[in-house]
Scaffold this active site. Structure first.
Site, PDB file in Angstrom:
ATOM      1  N   ASP A 182      36.557  35.350  37.864  1.00 17.56           N
ATOM      2  CA  ASP A 182      36.388  35.207  39.270  1.00 17.56           C
ATOM      3  C   ASP A 182      35.232  33.927  39.429  1.00 17.56           C
ATOM      4  OD1 ASP A 182      37.990  37.150  39.805  1.00 17.56           O
ATOM      5  OD2 ASP A 182      36.517  38.517  40.757  1.00 17.56           O
ATOM      6  N   TYR A 232      37.151  50.872  39.002  1.00 12.59           N
ATOM      7  CA  TYR A 232      37.261  49.670  38.347  1.00 12.59           C
ATOM      8  C   TYR A 232      36.213  49.943  36.887  1.00 12.59           C
ATOM      9  CZ  TYR A 232      36.154  44.846  36.769  1.00 12.59           C
ATOM     10  OH  TYR A 232      36.217  43.271  36.018  1.00 12.59           O
TER      11      TYR A 232
END
Length: 412
Positions: A182, A232
């Site tokens: 990201d 996650y």
């Protein structure tokens, strides 16, 4: 067409900044960082895989101006409340600091890297990126702030290091053990391209994103989640266990860079053929499925790049569907909201592929849709989603974008 955010006219940001902080002899500088979609390659950036993200034309903006004292002040047009610090503070994570934790994490890491602030500064933030929606609002904030500080104080931090500082802040301040994708795409993106990034080596290639009469539509579940509160970190731990089991088993492998599992540095260094040869060493069916996703997803990334270079959009669409099935069934990182969006999307005329994008467990999906079908597509998917979930989804028809940059000159 509906949109998941109300677009903010960035030209108003300077006026809002001066209303809030008053005027000064120092120049106000404005920076922007884009959102991103990951076209394919999910949950493998922290497993040494190759990923294929692109920056999109939704932005977070930071206006920044130096002060004549040591004070640091943060404000955000969307979130009320002012956060105040000084350049001498020993920054640490505090829940009550909310988004300011991301910024303080960046400052802490810059300090450790030997950079010293000569004075304080004021910040005003505005954003068109859905918060906690899966297209990297937090990474945009980290990279935009790191770049803004670097430019404002002449630190000359390289774009690659902007990404690494953002990732380090996530790890140490936010307790999210994210991969590098990201931050890297947001720091280094180029318009009209996607980026094939090898997360093990940080080598990358810009690939022209030529979609002809098609466009990506981002579909926002509007189910917000924080990565540290989601599964996650659990998925990452499962992958680490899978790697540990394979290395311990020390199984000979068919030809490749690594010929024994004891030598593999990460899960994505395995080919599908090699995984088939050693998967029996993982007795836990869940862990085995997690590893299977990583290995097969890495190969889908390479197939996707080949399909794009060949102009084969139908193959691209098929790979998107396969990728979603894998992250749904083997990685179990979707959920009813994402699955409903993807399943309803691929039913529509003009859509040739769809998948979740981002960390999952809520957030966003993407669909590849013909330009002539976008409005009809959105209306149809919206109806199905609202009936099934009980609230609307958000939709953004997007194009590509450059990475983080200064934009003050656009106001002159």
């Amino acid at each position: 067409m509906t949109n998941s955010t109300i677009d903010f006219d960035v030209k108003n940001l300077l006026d809002e900044f001066n209303k809030l902080y008053g005027t000064s002899a120092h120049h106000v500088r404005v920076f922007s960082a884009p959102a991103r979609i990951n076209i394919i390659g999910e949950h493998i950036d922290y497993n040494g895989g190759k990923v294929f993200p692109a920056a999109i034309n939704k932005y977070l903006y930071i206006a920044m101006r130096k002060r004549n004292d040591a004070a640091i002040t943060y404000n955000d047009l969307k979130f009320p409340g002012t956060f105040s610090y000084t350049i001498h503070d020993a920054f640490s994570y505090k829940k009550e600091n909310d988004y300011a934790n991301y910024l303080n994490g960046i400052l802490s890491i810059l300090k450790r890297r030997g950079f010293s602030l000569s004075c304080g500064f004021d910040v005003l933030i505005a954003s068109n990126i859905p918060s906690a929606g899966g297209i990297s609002s937090s990474s945009a904030l980290e990279c935009c702030f790191a770049y803004a500080v670097s430019e404002t104080f002449n630190f000359a931090v390289a774009r690659k290091d902007i990404a690494l500082i953002g990732q380090q802040s996530e790890h140490e301040f936010m307790n999210v053990h994210c991969g590098i994708m990201d931050q890297f795409i947001i720091a280094t993106a180029k318009e009209h391209t996607a980026e094939l990034l090898d997360c093990a080596t940080l080598s990358y290639e810009y690939v022209p994103l030529q979609l002809g009469n098609y466009r990506f539509v981002v579909m926002d579940t509007k189910k917000q989640r924080r990565l540290a509160d989601s599964k996650y970190n659990e998925r990452r731990s499962e992958c680490e266990l899978g790697l540990e089991l394979l290395k311990k088993a020390a199984i000979p492998l068919p030809s490749g860079t690594y010929t024994n599992t004891k030598d593999i540095p990460n899960l994505c260094s395995l080919s599908v053929q090699q995984f088939d040869a050693c998967k029996d060493a993982i007795k836990d069916a869940i862990i085995c499925r997690r590893v299977k996703h990583c290995v097969t997803e890495n190969e889908r990334v390479l197939e996707t790049v080949s399909a794009l270079k060949a102009g084969n959009l139908q193959q691209l669409g098929m790979l998107l569907k396969e990728a979603h099935n894998s992250v749904r069934d083997d990685y179990e990182a979707t959920g009813i909201e994402l699955d409903t969006l993807v399943e309803s999307a691929i039913m529509q005329d003009g859509c040739i592929g769809a998948r979740m994008t981002g960390a999952g467990f809520g957030g966003c999906a993407i669909a590849l849709v013909h330009n002539d079908s976008i409005e009809k597509f959105i209306n149809a998917v919206q109806k199905i989603y609202t009936n099934a979930i009980g609230h609307d989804a958000g939709f953004i028809s997007c194009t590509t974008s450059d990475g983080v940059r200064e934009i003050t000159h656009t106001f002159h």
